[in-house]
Enzyme design. Structure first.
Site, PDB file in Angstrom:
ATOM      1  N   GLY A  11       1.445  -1.081   0.078  1.00 18.42           N
ATOM      2  CA  GLY A  11      -0.045  -0.087  -0.201  1.00 18.42           C
ATOM      3  C   GLY A  11       1.021   0.952   0.317  1.00 18.42           C
ATOM      4  N   ALA A  12       1.530   1.327  -0.859  1.00 18.32           N
ATOM      5  CA  ALA A  12       2.722   2.578  -1.155  1.00 18.32           C
ATOM      6  C   ALA A  12       2.414   3.789  -2.162  1.00 18.32           C
ATOM      7  CB  ALA A  12       3.822   2.151  -0.650  1.00 18.32           C
ATOM      8  N   SER A  13       1.023   3.677  -2.968  1.00 19.14           N
ATOM      9  CA  SER A  13       0.558   4.351  -3.969  1.00 19.14           C
ATOM     10  C   SER A  13       1.056   5.580  -3.312  1.00 19.14           C
ATOM     11  CB  SER A  13      -0.703   3.449  -4.620  1.00 19.14           C
ATOM     12  OG  SER A  13      -1.752   3.554  -3.800  1.00 19.14           O
ATOM     13  N   ARG A  14       0.157   5.739  -2.303  1.00 17.80           N
ATOM     14  CA  ARG A  14      -0.324   6.891  -1.671  1.00 17.80           C
ATOM     15  C   ARG A  14       0.111   7.180   0.087  1.00 17.80           C
ATOM     16  NH1 ARG A  14      -6.112   6.235  -0.590  1.00 17.80           N
ATOM     17  NH2 ARG A  14      -6.463   4.929  -1.513  1.00 17.80           N
ATOM     18  N   ASN A  90       1.397  -2.650   5.401  1.00 24.34           N
ATOM     19  CA  ASN A  90       1.093  -1.279   5.384  1.00 24.34           C
ATOM     20  C   ASN A  90      -0.280  -0.630   5.556  1.00 24.34           C
ATOM     21  OD1 ASN A  90       1.758   1.988   6.035  1.00 24.34           O
ATOM     22  ND2 ASN A  90       0.892   1.790   3.789  1.00 24.34           N
ATOM     23  N   SER A 142      -2.745   0.402  14.675  1.00 22.73           N
ATOM     24  CA  SER A 142      -3.046   2.258  15.246  1.00 22.73           C
ATOM     25  C   SER A 142      -3.176   2.690  16.307  1.00 22.73           C
ATOM     26  CB  SER A 142      -4.479   2.448  14.174  1.00 22.73           C
ATOM     27  OG  SER A 142      -5.017   3.408  14.652  1.00 22.73           O
ATOM     28  N   TYR A 155     -12.146  -1.964  12.559  1.00 18.43           N
ATOM     29  CA  TYR A 155     -10.771  -1.213  12.475  1.00 18.43           C
ATOM     30  C   TYR A 155      -9.889  -1.238  13.814  1.00 18.43           C
ATOM     31  CZ  TYR A 155      -7.386   2.005  10.936  1.00 18.43           C
ATOM     32  OH  TYR A 155      -6.612   2.638  11.054  1.00 18.43           O
TER      33      TYR A 155
HETATM   34  P1  NAP Z   1      -4.766   5.561   2.520  1.00 21.02           P
HETATM   35  O1  NAP Z   1      -3.822   7.246   2.111  1.00 21.02           O
HETATM   36  O2  NAP Z   1      -5.852   5.127   2.495  1.00 21.02           O
HETATM   37  O3  NAP Z   1      -3.248   4.476   1.610  1.00 21.02           O
HETATM   38  C1  NAP Z   1      -3.546   3.025   1.371  1.00 21.02           C
HETATM   39  C2  NAP Z   1      -2.651   2.282   0.563  1.00 21.02           C
HETATM   40  O4  NAP Z   1      -3.316   0.963   1.217  1.00 21.02           O
HETATM   41  C3  NAP Z   1      -3.186   2.529  -0.984  1.00 21.02           C
HETATM   42  O5  NAP Z   1      -1.365   3.111  -1.436  1.00 21.02           O
HETATM   43  C4  NAP Z   1      -3.820   1.672  -1.523  1.00 21.02           C
HETATM   44  O6  NAP Z   1      -3.819   1.194  -2.781  1.00 21.02           O
HETATM   45  C5  NAP Z   1      -3.172   0.664  -0.589  1.00 21.02           C
HETATM   46  N1  NAP Z   1      -4.545  -0.720  -0.150  1.00 21.02           N
HETATM   47  C6  NAP Z   1      -5.536  -0.552   0.128  1.00 21.02           C
HETATM   48  N2  NAP Z   1      -6.353  -1.544   0.236  1.00 21.02           N
HETATM   49  C7  NAP Z   1      -5.277  -2.619  -0.390  1.00 21.02           C
HETATM   50  C8  NAP Z   1      -5.178  -3.834  -1.290  1.00 21.02           C
HETATM   51  N3  NAP Z   1      -6.158  -4.649  -0.278  1.00 21.02           N
HETATM   52  N4  NAP Z   1      -4.449  -4.790  -1.050  1.00 21.02           N
HETATM   53  C9  NAP Z   1      -3.160  -3.899  -1.557  1.00 21.02           C
HETATM   54  N5  NAP Z   1      -2.754  -1.985  -1.237  1.00 21.02           N
HETATM   55  C10 NAP Z   1      -4.387  -1.976  -0.562  1.00 21.02           C
HETATM   56  O7  NAP Z   1      -4.196   5.258   4.019  1.00 21.02           O
HETATM   57  P2  NAP Z   1      -3.109   5.514   5.348  1.00 21.02           P
HETATM   58  O8  NAP Z   1      -3.629   7.026   6.301  1.00 21.02           O
HETATM   59  O9  NAP Z   1      -1.768   6.019   4.556  1.00 21.02           O
HETATM   60  O10 NAP Z   1      -2.370   4.660   6.014  1.00 21.02           O
HETATM   61  C11 NAP Z   1      -1.382   3.548   5.810  1.00 21.02           C
HETATM   62  C12 NAP Z   1      -1.745   2.452   7.178  1.00 21.02           C
HETATM   63  O11 NAP Z   1      -1.394   3.819   8.412  1.00 21.02           O
HETATM   64  C13 NAP Z   1      -3.329   1.309   6.681  1.00 21.02           C
HETATM   65  O12 NAP Z   1      -2.613  -0.302   7.455  1.00 21.02           O
HETATM   66  C14 NAP Z   1      -3.617   2.451   8.048  1.00 21.02           C
HETATM   67  O13 NAP Z   1      -5.152   2.240   8.537  1.00 21.02           O
HETATM   68  C15 NAP Z   1      -2.673   2.715   8.919  1.00 21.02           C
HETATM   69  N6  NAP Z   1      -3.613   4.026   9.930  1.00 21.02           N
HETATM   70  C16 NAP Z   1      -3.221   5.890   9.832  1.00 21.02           C
HETATM   71  C17 NAP Z   1      -3.414   6.275   9.914  1.00 21.02           C
HETATM   72  C18 NAP Z   1      -3.547   7.784   9.662  1.00 21.02           C
HETATM   73  O14 NAP Z   1      -3.620   8.623  10.470  1.00 21.02           O
HETATM   74  N7  NAP Z   1      -3.992   8.416   8.069  1.00 21.02           N
HETATM   75  C19 NAP Z   1      -3.812   6.055  11.388  1.00 21.02           C
HETATM   76  C20 NAP Z   1      -3.497   5.032  12.343  1.00 21.02           C
HETATM   77  C21 NAP Z   1      -2.836   4.188  11.028  1.00 21.02           C
HETATM   78  P3  NAP Z   1      -4.781   2.104  -3.563  1.00 21.02           P
HETATM   79  O15 NAP Z   1      -3.972   4.084  -4.155  1.00 21.02           O
HETATM   80  O16 NAP Z   1      -4.698   1.994  -4.621  1.00 21.02           O
HETATM   81  O17 NAP Z   1      -6.187   2.496  -3.626  1.00 21.02           O
END
Ligand code: NAP
Length: 247
Positions: A11-14, A90, A142, A155
């Site tokens: 999940g590193a495209s964004r 991730n 998280s 979640y």
């Molecule tokens: P995000 O911006 O929504 O990015 C999610 C990434 O995961 C994207 O690259 C997406 O790919 C990929 N993805 C989603 N479903 C997938 C699947 N089935 N197989 C492979 N890749 C998949 O999320 P983020 O905020 O960066 O969060 C990243 C991690 O940190 C997550 O596990 C989240 O729960 C955790 N986290 C985030 C926060 C926060 O405040 N943001 C806080 C605590 C924990 P596409 O672009 O192709 O959809």
């Protein structure tokens, strides 16, 4: 800090995953990363990163919740890069709603994408780590996995599950010099949190001692520490990266 290593980041495209890939590439790591559907974004990122840092970078469209896809992915990464030194689980999604309204599908989607994926990828990379007698696994949990949150039972359960999995892996794999730690981010500014309305955001930020949301770099730097030889005596731990929100 990671010169010559190969890191596999799901999940590193964004968002956070992208931030980790950038910091790791800057520190000399070759990068294999996955995404679900952002084909164009991933291609552009792949080219940008290798041009900027001169490391090998390859993006793979691979559903982390699919066991067979994870097995095929790990084999392909080893074929392309020669080995895997660091795995970052991730990839994650949210499907927030109160339990009363939560469908079975919303529960399953979150558990499969966040928790089952961690099992899938860790198992898929295990052969390589055991052969190398080295490896660092980092699971993106998280703080919600520690505290719970109304409207996020799916979640929170997935993220708490990742912590239990992390501790178990530390105990199973420690004798082979394979480490496994979790990061528990708090409120990080990404697309995942961008959809929250301003009032909710303000409420979160008011509860944070450092009075700001975290950046993807804040999380990536903690990952860099856990991936590198700076943390060779650290395993089974959960590092909260949350501006002091949970103490
Ligand atoms: P995000 O911006 O929504 O990015 C999610 C990434 O995961 C994207 O690259 C997406 O790919 C990929 N993805 C989603 N479903 C997938 C699947 N089935 N197989 C492979 N890749 C998949 O999320 P983020 O905020 O960066 O969060 C990243 C991690 O940190 C997550 O596990 C989240 O729960 C955790 N986290 C985030 C926060 C926060 O405040 N943001 C806080 C605590 C924990 P596409 O672009 O192709 O959809």
């Amino acid at each position: 800090m990671l010169k010559g290593k190969t890191s596999l980041i799901t999940g590193a495209s964004r968002g956070i995953g992208k931030g980790i890939a950038e910091v790791f590439a800057k520190n000399g790591s070759n990068i294999a990363f996955t995404f679900a559907s952002s084909v164009e974004k991933a291609k552009a990122f792949e080219e940008e990163l290798s041009a900027k840092y001169g490391v090998k970078v390859k993006g793979y469209q691979s559903d982390a919740s699919d066991y067979n896809a994870a097995m095929a992915l790990a084999d392909q990464v080893v074929a392309d890069f020669g080995s895997i030194d660091v795995l970052i689980n991730n990839a994650g999604i949210t499907r927030d709603t109160l339990l009363m309204r939560m469908s079975e599908e919303q529960w399953d989607e979150v558990i499969n994408t966040n928790l089952k994926s961690t099992f899938n990828l860790t198992k898929a990379c295990l052969k390589t780590f055991l052969k190398n007698r080295a490896g660092s696994i980092i699971n993106m949990s998280s703080i919600v996995g520690l505290t719970g949150n109304a409207g996020q039972s799916n979640y929170a359960a997935s993220k708490a599950g990742m912590i239990g999995f992390t501790k178990s892996m530390a105990k199973e794999l420690g004798s082979r010099n394979v480490r496994c730690n979790a990061i528990a981010p708090g409120f990080i500014e990404t697309e995942m949190t961008a959809s929250l309305d301003a009032d909710v955001k303000k409420q979160w930020i008011d509860t944070i001692p450092l009075k700001r949301g975290g950046s993807t770099d804040d999380v990536a730097n903690a990952c860099l520490f856990l991936a590198s030889d700076m943390s060779t005596y650290i395993t089974g731990q959960t590092l909260n990266v949350c501006g002091g929100m949970v103490i």
